[in-house]
Design a protein around this motif. Structure first.
Motif: not given
Length: 110
Positions: A74-77, A24-29, A82-85, A94-106
């Motif tokens: 996530v796959l649709l987005v 998973v790659q994101v180009d910038g914040f 082009k800057s999110f792959n 795995i990205f969706a699982a990690v993202l939900s854990v991080i958001k739960m911590v926040f």
């Protein structure tokens, strides 16, 4: 002010999840913020409709179908940005699982 904090936390969560998950790659914040907002928007619109149509399967699978729908959002987005792959279904899962854990911590830290 709360909305701005939520948007920034979403960007941080997407950035961290993209850093942790291989494939998973994101180009910038800024693009991480946009990706997070688009994933949330897709989940709130298309995802809600899909959850409604798959309600019996979702009940039988104890909510697993809801998570699979989130992975598809996530796959649709990924397809629109082009800057999110993601490199495929498994990395999006795995990205969706990690993202939900991080958001739960926040959410717990608020």
């Amino acid at each position: 002010m709360r909305i701005i904090i939520e948007i920034l936390l979403t960007g941080i969560a997407v950035s961290v999840a993209a850093f942790v998950v291989p494939g998973v790659q994101v180009d910038g914040f800024i693009n991480a913020i946009i990706a997070g907002l688009l994933i949330a928007l897709a989940n709130a619109t298309i995802g809600t409709l899909l959850r409604l149509f798959t309600l019996p399967i979702n009940i039988i699978s104890l909510g697993l179908m809801s998570f699979i729908i989130t992975v598809f959002m996530v796959l649709l987005v990924d397809a629109f940005m082009k800057s999110f792959n993601t490199s495929g279904f498994v990395s999006a899962l795995i990205f969706a699982a990690v993202l939900s854990v991080i958001k739960m911590v926040f959410s717990a830290l608020k």
